[in-house]
Enzyme design. Structure first.
Site, PDB file in Angstrom:
ATOM      1  N   GLN A   1     -50.858  -8.841   9.024  1.00  0.00           N
ATOM      2  CA  GLN A   1     -51.607  -7.897   8.198  1.00  0.00           C
ATOM      3  C   GLN A   1     -51.833  -6.586   8.960  1.00  0.00           C
ATOM      4  O   GLN A   1     -52.925  -6.320   9.438  1.00  0.00           O
ATOM      5  CB  GLN A   1     -52.952  -8.545   7.832  1.00  0.00           C
ATOM      6  CG  GLN A   1     -53.765  -7.786   6.848  1.00  0.00           C
ATOM      7  CD  GLN A   1     -53.205  -7.851   5.459  1.00  0.00           C
ATOM      8  OE1 GLN A   1     -52.822  -8.912   4.994  1.00  0.00           O
ATOM      9  NE2 GLN A   1     -53.148  -6.736   4.793  1.00  0.00           N
ATOM     10  N   PHE A   2     -50.798  -5.752   9.031  1.00  0.00           N
ATOM     11  CA  PHE A   2     -50.916  -4.503   9.775  1.00  0.00           C
ATOM     12  C   PHE A   2     -51.963  -3.569   9.177  1.00  0.00           C
ATOM     13  O   PHE A   2     -52.512  -2.710   9.858  1.00  0.00           O
ATOM     14  CB  PHE A   2     -49.566  -3.788   9.892  1.00  0.00           C
ATOM     15  CG  PHE A   2     -49.142  -3.049   8.654  1.00  0.00           C
ATOM     16  CD1 PHE A   2     -49.394  -1.690   8.523  1.00  0.00           C
ATOM     17  CD2 PHE A   2     -48.489  -3.711   7.620  1.00  0.00           C
ATOM     18  CE1 PHE A   2     -49.006  -1.008   7.382  1.00  0.00           C
ATOM     19  CE2 PHE A   2     -48.102  -3.037   6.484  1.00  0.00           C
ATOM     20  CZ  PHE A   2     -48.360  -1.670   6.358  1.00  0.00           C
ATOM     21  N   THR A   3     -52.287  -3.744   7.899  1.00  0.00           N
ATOM     22  CA  THR A   3     -53.236  -2.837   7.241  1.00  0.00           C
ATOM     23  C   THR A   3     -54.658  -2.986   7.780  1.00  0.00           C
ATOM     24  O   THR A   3     -55.518  -2.169   7.463  1.00  0.00           O
ATOM     25  CB  THR A   3     -53.227  -3.024   5.710  1.00  0.00           C
ATOM     26  OG1 THR A   3     -53.588  -4.364   5.400  1.00  0.00           O
ATOM     27  CG2 THR A   3     -51.855  -2.698   5.132  1.00  0.00           C
TER      28      THR A   3
END
Length: 148
Positions: A78-80
């Protein structure tokens, strides 16, 4: 590194309407790797999560770990989690690790969980995923490597 830990009674991940993985009792993890993270950081976070005692004991007190309740992990990259919304309305993801580094460390994180006797299932790195969960509690904890 930042991980959102959600205690769940059930969670699953789908890609293109196809079930990829699912768990029952355990943790849904949203895993963000930031620029500058390394294997030592990942090991510390994995060890913390493996020992995290947020399941109820017989007295209703959050006192039991994943292993003590027979729980599993569904780990989702989950890079966000590193979205910066300080300027304007469109987040910047400049703090997130580059995909090749993030993938290596994400996979190593999941391996570290397994090395801590945790059953760990995964989504697909960089895929557009649909996550289904039943948050149990609800209990949601954020683990940030800067705080360890």
């Amino acid at each position: 590194m930042k991980v959102v830990v959600q205690r769940v009674s059930k969670a699953s991940v789908e890609v293109d309407k196809k079930l990829i993985n699912e768990i029952n009792l355990g943790f849904l993890l949203l895993v963000g790797i930031k620029d500058g993270d390394d294997k030592l950081t990942v090991e510390k976070v994995a060890r913390k999560i493996a020992g995290l005692r947020i399941f109820d004991d017989i007295d209703g007190k959050m006192n039991l770990s994943l292993n003590q309740v027979g729980g599993e992990v569904l780990s989702i990259s989950q890079f966000t989690l590193y979205g910066d919304c300080k300027k304007g309305f469109r987040p910047s993801f400049i703090s997130a690790a580059k995909p090749d580094v993030a993938k290596e460390l994400y996979e190593y994180f999941n391996e570290c969980l397994r090395n801590n006797n945790v059953i760990c299932k995964e989504g697909i790195f960089q895929a557009e995923m649909n996550i289904n969960l039943i948050n149990n509690g609800p209990i949601t904890i954020i683990i940030d490597s800067n705080d360890l």
